[in-house]
Write a protein that holds these residues in place. Structure first.
Motif, short mmCIF file in Angstrom:
data_model
loop_
_atom_site.label_atom_id
_atom_site.label_comp_id
_atom_site.label_asym_id
_atom_site.label_seq_id
_atom_site.Cartn_x
_atom_site.Cartn_y
_atom_site.Cartn_z
N SER A 115 20.43 -11.10 14.00
CA SER A 115 20.64 -9.78 14.60
C SER A 115 21.47 -9.91 15.88
N ALA B 126 17.57 -1.35 13.74
CA ALA B 126 16.59 -1.60 12.69
C ALA B 126 16.11 -0.27 12.13
N GLU C 130 13.94 2.30 12.21
CA GLU C 130 12.91 2.74 13.16
C GLU C 130 12.90 4.27 13.24
N ARG D 146 9.65 -3.00 8.68
CA ARG D 146 10.21 -1.66 8.48
C ARG D 146 9.14 -0.62 8.72
#
Lengths: 347, 347
Positions: free
Chosen positions: A96, B211, B213, B243
């Protein structure tokens, strides 16, 4: 194709831009939004900066303190196996992005002739809060009434979102909310309403299904957006086969809305092309460039921070000639003039 | 944690749902939106269907003809090296999804007691146009005035977007526009305005940075959305470490807005947890479950089409008890009751 690059290109080089602080160096002054303000041509430059060299065994990265808005320089030991330094633009950890190696802000440059620009000493808009802690990138400027609305990429650890700001004079800027959640870039608002609604081009980047392609949305008030529709997609194998997105703010012509957009192929070579959208329903594509209107062929386009890139965020129409400002090689700002008829000939 | 799973679970099994056409089989009846309509509890089920077995050397995939809205079955030769069939849910080509192996629609089930449901024979909403050509998934139902607004995942080759529909009676449904572009899922609108504005939870899936979110957005009219803010993120190493996304439509309690959300860890084990949001500013997190309120432990949760999953799209508050309907193992629909106080004890 009669395209005339300005002899003075690049019009703005990195040496023309004073850094925002003494321990920074400017590495890019590119991808500028464009506006006409009275007699002046305004460029709202994206200025990318990096910390000046740090000790050989460290990499210095800029980090915004999200609590107080101050910018800090963090030094990462290059020997730290936790970090992946292979991409010069980003630092990764476990795959990431954890840091960008540069941070961008917006800077105003002014000109009477559209060729010789005076770059202001100080940033016009600098990253100010958590939603843009990693930088402000690629502004598009849309005149509506006597105000100028600026869409820009607000980059943070949460992703790349589209945010709005507004100014009347390019001296004072007011931030407005995030108008599109991540991942989205290349948003440009049409100048004025069409059938009572505002329209915006945008370019989501989906993960599981889909590709980075152009969409269009509507709004009653510029802040809230809906009725998102897919507008146009990639053409595999072509110059716009791998990624694409809106470029300049759409230009009203007798034939329809002219949108100058960017496309890239599998070698990351970025060209500019054009698409003509229906005057009353800009969600309808009337014609699209078979071949690019501008390719990265000049020396300053082929070579630079990221060579092989021409990327426009704004253009002005003078009579039947388009004056297109564009970022060259992700480093400098250049300009070219193209007759409308020649653009139409690529359709 | 005093969680009471209904003894009748799963309340709806795939055999309870007649397929939408004779050459299809139902493989999932799960992730239902929930509403109270007069004396009835309504479930708006996601029903996933696949073509019935095809010849051994072929895979049958459902494909919507985007021109006329008809559904076709395409037969792909399993020997074709162009296609990658390793994931049972999708067919890939050059790393991209080109077909789903199933297609989902929405189906109404009705009950007087909230336990025994009668599933309707015909789909309530079936994929109808290009924006949802690959299916309609995971509806959330929000009562506002005397209408019910449904947010759902509109899946197509262009990505997974959030679309809106509305009904008064769960008999006639009106489609509204796409309200969030790809990639976005798990959107749920708050019931009614807060300080004059509508609010929606959503879950973008960015590609380069960020991510999956939870975010929150605002709207004046339910169609156009803006002021997108990051609401809450993953907790690496925890049950919601990899997740997460909104689950049920937020429930108003004396303590604030109660949101039941899902989280998954690195083993793709999906649990349900809770978060309490400020009553006047739902963009403010007051408290969040340290541990799940429901884990996939019952047999029908641990095993099924995709085992180890509990996933709620809707719940009803009865006094101080939450009746949470949820998809189990991506296959069936179950229900559990949880006292509010016990949910709060996970904070």
């Amino acid at each position: 194709m009669t395209i005339v690059r300005f002899a003075e290109n690049p019009l703005i080089r990195i040496d023309d831009v004073p850094p925002s602080r003494p321990d920074f160096k400017v590495v890019g002054a590119f991808n500028a939004g464009v506006a006409q303000l009275g007699e002046e041509t305004i460029l709202l430059l994206r200025v990318a900066e990096m910390p000046i060299e740090s000790p050989d065994d460290q990499l210095a990265v800029p980090v915004l303190n999200e609590r107080d808005g101050s910018l800090e320089i963090r030094h990462l030991p290059l020997s730290d196996a936790e970090y992946d330094y292979t991409d010069p633009r980003v630092v990764k950890k476990l795959g990431s992005f954890v840091y960008l190696t540069s941070i961008s802000h917006l800077r105003v440059a002014r000109s009477r002739d559209g060729v010789r620009f005076r770059v202001e000493d100080r940033p016009a808009m600098f990253p100010a809060d958590a939603a843009e802690a990693w930088g402000i990138e690629d502004p598009r400027v849309t005149p509506i009434g006597d105000r100028y609305y600026i869409t820009y990429s607000a980059v943070s650890s949460k992703g790349v979102a589209v945010r709005l700001a507004v100014t009347e004079d390019f001296a004072a800027f007011e931030r407005l909310p995030v108008v599109l959640p991540p991942e989205n870039k290349d948003a440009a608002i049409f100048p004025g309403t069409i059938g009572g609604k505002y329209y915006m081009l945008h370019r989501p980047v989906p993960r599981a299904i889909g590709a980075p392609e152009m969409w269009i949305a509507e709004s009653p008030d510029l802040i809230h957006w809906g009725n998102h529709r897919h507008l146009m997609g990639l053409r595999p194998g072509s110059w716009d086969g791998v990624r694409m997105g809106g470029g300049a703010v759409p230009i009203e012509t007798g034939e329809g809305w002219l949108e100058l957009y960017h496309g890239a192929d599998s070698t990351d070579r970025y060209c500019m092309g054009a698409v003509l959208l229906d005057k009353r329903d800009p969600g309808k594509v009337l014609a699209r460039s078979r071949v690019p209107i501008l390719e990265p062929e000049a020396e300053y386009e082929a070579n630079g921070f990221f060579g092989g890139v021409v990327f426009s965020c704004g253009a002005l129409l003078r009579g039947r000639t388009v004056r297109m400002y564009y970022g060259a090689a992700d480093e400098t700002t250049a300009c070219a003039e193209l007759p409308l008829e020649d653009i139409y000939r690529t359709f």
